[in-house]
Design an enzyme around this catalytic site. Sequence first.
Site, PDB file in Angstrom:
ATOM      1  N   HIS A 323       0.834  -1.209   0.000  1.00 30.76           N
ATOM      2  CA  HIS A 323       0.000   0.000   0.000  1.00 30.76           C
ATOM      3  C   HIS A 323       0.869   1.259   0.000  1.00 30.76           C
ATOM      4  O   HIS A 323       0.662   2.173  -0.815  1.00 30.76           O
ATOM      5  CB  HIS A 323      -0.909  -0.024   1.234  1.00 30.76           C
ATOM      6  N   GLU A 324       1.837   1.304   0.905  1.00 30.91           N
ATOM      7  CA  GLU A 324       2.667   2.505   1.015  1.00 30.91           C
ATOM      8  C   GLU A 324       3.554   2.684  -0.212  1.00 30.91           C
ATOM      9  O   GLU A 324       3.789   3.815  -0.660  1.00 30.91           O
ATOM     10  CB  GLU A 324       3.514   2.448   2.286  1.00 30.91           C
ATOM     11  N   GLU A 346      -5.582   7.388  -1.281  1.00 31.85           N
ATOM     12  CA  GLU A 346      -5.816   6.231  -0.422  1.00 31.85           C
ATOM     13  C   GLU A 346      -6.619   5.127  -1.104  1.00 31.85           C
ATOM     14  O   GLU A 346      -6.344   3.948  -0.901  1.00 31.85           O
ATOM     15  CB  GLU A 346      -6.502   6.680   0.867  1.00 31.85           C
TER      16      GLU A 346
END
EC number: 3.4.11.-
Length: 893
Positions: A323-324, A346
């Site tokens: 995700h990051e 996001e």
Amino acid sequence: MRPLLAACLLIFAASALADDAPRGRLPKTAEPLHYALQFRIDPAADGFAGVTTIRVRLNEAADHLWLHGDSLSVEKVDVTDAAGTAHTGKYAQAKDADGVARIDFGKTLPAQTIDLRIVYRSRYDEHLEGLYKARHADKPYVVTQMEPISARRAFPGFDEPVFKTPYDVTLEVPPGQKGVTNAAQKSAVKLADGWTRLTFETTAKLPTYLIAIGVGPWDVVDAPPIAASRWRDKPVPLRAIAAAGEGPRLKEILGATPQIVAALEDYFGYPYAFGKLDLLAAPDFSAGAMENAGLIIYRDTLMLLDANSPTQLRRSSFEVNTHELAHQWFGDTVTMQWWDDIWLNEAFATWLENRITGRLRPENRADLGMVEGAQYAMRADSLASARRVRQPISGVGDIEDAFDSLTYQKGAAVLGMFEAWLGEETFRSGIRNYVREHEFGNATSDDLIAALAKAGDRDERFGKAMKSFLDQPGVPQVTTSLSCDGGKATLALSQQRYFPAGSKGDAAQRWGVPVCVRLGYGDKTSVQCELLDQASGTMTLADGCPDWYLPNADSRGYYRIAMPAAELGKLTAAVDKLAEREQLGFADAIRAGFERGDVDVAAALAAMRQLAPSKTREISTSLFGTFNWIRDYLSDATTRPALDAFATSLYLPRLRELGYAQRAGENSDDALMRSALAEFLARDVENAQVRAALVEQGRAVLKIGDNGHLTFSAANYDLLGTTLSITVQELGAPAIDALVAEIGRQSDPTLRASMIGALGATRDGKLGDRVRNYVLTDAVKLGEVSRLLGVNQSHPENHAAYWTWLKANFDALVKRMPAKGEGRLVERASDGWCAAAQEKELVEFFAPRAASLTGGDTALARAREKIALCVARREKQGTAGLAAWAKANPPAL
């Protein structure tokens, strides 16, 4: 460092500014072009010193400008104009303006480029925001968390995402300390006082919220560089950073990172853009992780892994890392213009996290995780008080409130739904074009939608359909009815907003819903799709009348379904013919119908019986929440034994088969199934046999071993949290005494998390006050407070005692919460409440206080609505249906 008392007095003096400060976005009078940030940081001190130099373009003549600075003691401001003439400026922070400050030039300057040099001091933040201090094994560290608007607590600047500039960062650190930031270090010079000045390369263009710093006696582990690729001709230096002594536990995350970066580069057709990549394990952190360009910061539990790390933690580590890293493209390379588009960051990172995890770690079942995430968002989106994905931002509370399941999971589900409509390759082509067109700049939702529509050669219906999910709240309910007449089969479709029973919301909303229906014909199935953008429509079924149908094929649609009882019954009977994603969709149809009142207790439990035998954990356990609600709010002493016997008969044989100990070579699915079943049967069903087995392990853990610590190896690490929780409930004070003593000497973040959660699990009144008071002490890190209290309040037996304690200790508790957790206090206090009198109590206490909490007003509205809906559902379902079911399903003797 000078004493900070005088600095604090300067702050108060500067706060008397008039009310003309801008609220919301800064005026366009000025914009930054470059920052030079100098910090003098000693983790052992109470604060830090800084010098910020900003090159600013004045877009019009002005005698002042507005920027951001929060709780900074500014000692000097120099203004150098385009001719090189220096002026003394004046800095003042505005009152009640969310960290807005004004710099007066002393004279009117024409439009030009100027340099601002601001010398200041500040204390380390006490709520895990900005530049703050954390401890590990009694050693202090300094870490940052700038998102969303806490960079202004660390340095003065234009703290909005639209302003992207290069940065030059210099850190001065004491002997024995190491410093890291977004860019690679280029020099280290010893100073006369023994400190070291670290200078770093110039960063790419970044917004303030992506600036990151870490200072401390770190372990820095160098990994082999990420190899050059078809998209990038140079390798990327890769390191992981953790508190002293923790370096050996960084091997797993370092090993996983190169393949994730390679997969992301292949997806975007665009290289990783930030020169080097550091991953830092923060000893205390308010979030799971933060995507700072080139220096990603994680909660330390996600990085410090070893052979004993729980299976779920290892999965989470990989997924959060993915995700990051996805953010390095979506968010860092291309940044939203304003916080109303935070979903661009996001939602896409969440969606791509699942896509890349599914490719690299198929055993993690990210495909099912994506469905579960969408369904989780639907529960929040079912409230009349739900916000839009693209919610207008009017204050700090709105910004903080935007980081929720609607931004992450709903946004990701919407992306997945429209990807299915466009096709994977077309969708990816649009994303690639979007990134290239806006690289190192800013973009909006309209820019993304336009790129996707162009790639798919779609007309305006595409944009309208996608915006209908972003620009209005709520989840659609698609209602279907099958008609078979004279060999012709027609499916009637209609849409409205889904609401549970008792909601006062207006259901008359419309979306552009890509409806895809799975049709069953004997042993074969087919799929038909239709864009439903009117209140109602019809779908003529090409292959005639089906035996059964599911109105959300592959569970790719972000909508809930409603079917006539007879048609739902046929679907229930055919559930084993559905794909696994679709079985989760079926479970949500049952859950939503139960909450709406269309599905009764008997039908819900029948569906649970159908799904329980699945070997897939996500499916087998998908109706645990519905079962628990029935048990908590509808059952009593006469019906609960039948419910518990029902659940035990469905799940205990599987737990016995798996056993309570790890098995050599077992797969991760078995480990996670064991954990889920043990927690459900021990905590929710309160099965005595399961609880006894866990307490046996717990007793062994509570003995001091040769190393002076509790003997954690006596338990299955996957079950440790549940084991210790049940042990606390069964043994009481001796277990709590042992855990409190161990927490005081234990620095392992994973073990601490299990113990902290276990303390919260007590259901004893006096012991409950003891553990709740424990969170007000320094023995519990700020990032651990919510875990203990969340577990404690989640037990219905603790609701009244928790509420009494909260009211008595509210002010002290707020001081122990990160800003983004303040609003959550309101909702946590009332989680599980189901009486009108309780709603009244909530309002009486929080109404005078909500405005002072970040996000407090919206949190109070949600909490009130949840209580009212629980009351309405309780009345709608009643107890007669459960009583009839229990009579027909008595527990075996």
